[in-house]
Design an enzyme around this catalytic site. Structure first.
Site, PDB file in Angstrom:
ATOM      1  N   ARG A  99      29.121  41.910  84.174  1.00  0.00           N
ATOM      2  CA  ARG A  99      30.631  42.938  83.037  1.00  0.00           C
ATOM      3  C   ARG A  99      28.869  43.336  82.177  1.00  0.00           C
ATOM      4  O   ARG A  99      27.785  42.921  82.387  1.00  0.00           O
ATOM      5  CB  ARG A  99      29.987  41.798  82.040  1.00  0.00           C
ATOM      6  CG  ARG A  99      31.037  42.304  80.520  1.00  0.00           C
ATOM      7  CD  ARG A  99      31.038  41.303  79.561  1.00  0.00           C
ATOM      8  NE  ARG A  99      32.781  40.290  80.076  1.00  0.00           N
ATOM      9  CZ  ARG A  99      32.749  39.367  79.870  1.00  0.00           C
ATOM     10  NH1 ARG A  99      32.014  38.590  78.259  1.00  0.00           N
ATOM     11  NH2 ARG A  99      33.567  38.084  80.220  1.00  0.00           N
ATOM     12  N   ARG A 106      27.040  52.784  82.323  1.00  0.00           N
ATOM     13  CA  ARG A 106      27.463  51.808  83.427  1.00  0.00           C
ATOM     14  C   ARG A 106      26.278  52.494  84.425  1.00  0.00           C
ATOM     15  O   ARG A 106      26.640  51.547  85.978  1.00  0.00           O
ATOM     16  CB  ARG A 106      28.700  52.951  83.848  1.00  0.00           C
ATOM     17  CG  ARG A 106      29.754  52.562  82.156  1.00  0.00           C
ATOM     18  CD  ARG A 106      31.368  53.196  81.957  1.00  0.00           C
ATOM     19  NE  ARG A 106      32.054  53.381  81.597  1.00  0.00           N
ATOM     20  CZ  ARG A 106      32.111  53.765  80.437  1.00  0.00           C
ATOM     21  NH1 ARG A 106      30.962  54.669  80.318  1.00  0.00           N
ATOM     22  NH2 ARG A 106      33.468  53.211  79.166  1.00  0.00           N
ATOM     23  N   ASN A 138      33.114  49.327  86.713  1.00  0.00           N
ATOM     24  CA  ASN A 138      31.497  49.996  86.958  1.00  0.00           C
ATOM     25  C   ASN A 138      30.136  49.773  87.441  1.00  0.00           C
ATOM     26  O   ASN A 138      29.696  48.097  87.659  1.00  0.00           O
ATOM     27  CB  ASN A 138      31.541  49.669  84.831  1.00  0.00           C
ATOM     28  CG  ASN A 138      32.649  50.256  85.152  1.00  0.00           C
ATOM     29  OD1 ASN A 138      33.204  52.183  85.061  1.00  0.00           O
ATOM     30  ND2 ASN A 138      33.172  50.370  83.212  1.00  0.00           N
ATOM     31  N   ARG A 169      42.005  58.261  76.133  1.00  0.00           N
ATOM     32  CA  ARG A 169      41.787  58.186  74.900  1.00  0.00           C
ATOM     33  C   ARG A 169      41.251  60.174  73.978  1.00  0.00           C
ATOM     34  O   ARG A 169      41.400  60.043  72.679  1.00  0.00           O
ATOM     35  CB  ARG A 169      40.000  57.469  74.962  1.00  0.00           C
ATOM     36  CG  ARG A 169      40.124  56.306  75.217  1.00  0.00           C
ATOM     37  CD  ARG A 169      38.299  55.832  75.281  1.00  0.00           C
ATOM     38  NE  ARG A 169      38.376  54.437  75.728  1.00  0.00           N
ATOM     39  CZ  ARG A 169      37.905  53.683  76.622  1.00  0.00           C
ATOM     40  NH1 ARG A 169      36.618  54.336  77.168  1.00  0.00           N
ATOM     41  NH2 ARG A 169      37.387  52.189  76.530  1.00  0.00           N
ATOM     42  N   HIS A 193      32.877  59.270  84.876  1.00  0.00           N
ATOM     43  CA  HIS A 193      33.380  58.084  83.943  1.00  0.00           C
ATOM     44  C   HIS A 193      32.591  57.273  83.262  1.00  0.00           C
ATOM     45  O   HIS A 193      31.973  56.998  83.350  1.00  0.00           O
ATOM     46  CB  HIS A 193      34.659  56.557  84.835  1.00  0.00           C
ATOM     47  CG  HIS A 193      34.817  55.661  83.544  1.00  0.00           C
ATOM     48  ND1 HIS A 193      35.531  56.038  82.228  1.00  0.00           N
ATOM     49  CD2 HIS A 193      34.750  54.855  83.135  1.00  0.00           C
ATOM     50  CE1 HIS A 193      35.810  55.146  81.376  1.00  0.00           C
ATOM     51  NE2 HIS A 193      35.344  53.791  82.495  1.00  0.00           N
ATOM     52  N   THR A 248      35.571  45.300  77.016  1.00  0.00           N
ATOM     53  CA  THR A 248      36.664  45.745  76.825  1.00  0.00           C
ATOM     54  C   THR A 248      37.990  45.884  77.776  1.00  0.00           C
ATOM     55  O   THR A 248      37.693  44.193  78.450  1.00  0.00           O
ATOM     56  CB  THR A 248      36.159  47.452  77.136  1.00  0.00           C
ATOM     57  OG1 THR A 248      36.422  47.932  78.569  1.00  0.00           O
ATOM     58  CG2 THR A 248      35.153  48.307  76.274  1.00  0.00           C
TER      59      THR A 248
END
Length: 332
Positions: A99, A106, A138, A169, A193, A248
């Site tokens: 995580r 990332r 990620n 977003r 990303h 998230t």
């Protein structure tokens, strides 16, 4: 005779045909479960399989979903740490991995997750050799490349969640600024990303009206309306959510379901996913970048040739170089 035998009389002698739209989610963390719930609520599969190494959590999450199956159209929800449970999946969504921590980029996650993928991907290939493989973990662009290399799949069958969420977003914040629904605000975030993502200001429009035509400085320094801050809010958005709630989940889960829908329903809808991008817009390295593309039941079937301004193209090349700087050091 059992109660079941007394109740039900079989018409077919052979076994019924199995699942036609089976979807597997690997990893039952926050993102994995948000993806699973979003897929179920959109009625995108006739069987959902969950896989994780944490057996108790896996069993608990599966039971929790099964107990709600009366309220869903998908009643077959299975789970196991053994990848045989994923057999014959049409789409496999990989959310497993370390995580992202507060303040962590990332890209810092990469080698930890590469090592995890060395176990996951071969097992997916073993049991679902014809699936569409979707990477969400990620850093998603690099791990999509890793999944492609480890799987041996053709490029069109390995995709990532990419900047689909970044663009969502972007359109949400644009809508807030203009007091319009996000679906009426059109704009694309391409590239990585993450921190080096590229807003395509030249393509931003509402009802076909180019906003950069109305405001030539949009997205640049010296813009009195400070539209550049919109992209900064996109980049900072995930970090802010992690700071506030620790992770998230919901938005990325809904984004994943949107991509799965495009595949299983053969929507041929334009979206943005990481794809092999060498040779596009001056990109020289073997990286996966999000660009506008078309998803259907065969996977990523087509790419849209964007018209970028020189500065946007320069930023996209820089985004590719950022990814390659990390990717070239990987041990696969």
């Amino acid at each position: 005779m059992s109660t079941k035998e007394k109740l039900i009389g079989h018409v077919m002698k052979e076994e019924p045909i199995g699942s036609r739209n089976k979807v597997t989610v690997v990893g039952v963390g926050m993102v994995g479960m948000a993806s699973a719930v979003s897929i179920l609520l959109k009625d995108l599969c006739d069987e959902l399989a969950l896989v994780d190494v944490m057996e108790d959590k896996l069993k608990g999450e599966a039971m929790d979903l099964q107990h709600g199956s009366l309220f869903l159209k998908t009643h077959k929800i299975v789970a196991d740490k053994d990848y045989s449970v994923t057999a014959n999946s049409r789409v496999v969504v990989v959310t497993a991995g370390a995580r992202q921590q507060e303040g962590e980029s990332r890209l810092n996650l990469v080698q930890r997750n590469v090592n995890i993928f060395k176990f996951i991907i071969p097992n997916i290939v073993k049991y679902s050799p014809n699936c569409i493989l979707m990477v969400v973990s990620n850093p998603v662009d690099i791990l999509t490349y890793v999944a492609w290399k480890l799987s041996g799949f053709p490029r069109h069958r390995v995709i990532g969640s990419g900047t689909n969420l970044d663009s969502a977003r972007f359109r949400h914040i644009m809508g807030e600024k203009l007091h319009l629904h996000p679906s009426s605000c059109h704009g694309w975030i391409v590239g990585e990303h993450g921190d080096s993502s590229v807003p395509v200001w030249s393509g931003v429009n509402v009802a076909g009206v180019s906003l950069q035509t109305l405001n030539p400085k949009m997205g640049a320094e010296g813009d009195s309306e400070n539209w550049k801050a919109v992209h900064k809010m996109v980049v900072d958005g995930a970090y802010e959510v992690i700071k506030l709630k620790g992770y998230t989940s919901w938005a990325i889960g809904m984004s994943v379901a949107d991509l799965v829908e495009s595949i299983v329903k053969n929507c041929t809808k334009c979206t943005q996913c990481p794809r092999w991008s060498r040779g596009m817009h001056g990109v020289k390295d073997e990286v996966f970048l999000s660009v506008p593309c078309v998803l259907g039941n065969s996977g990523l079937t087509d790419v849209i040739h964007m018209t970028l301004k020189p500065e946007e193209e320069k930023q996209l090349v820089k985004s590719a170089e950022t990814l390659w700087g990390v990717q070239k050091e990987l041990t696969l």
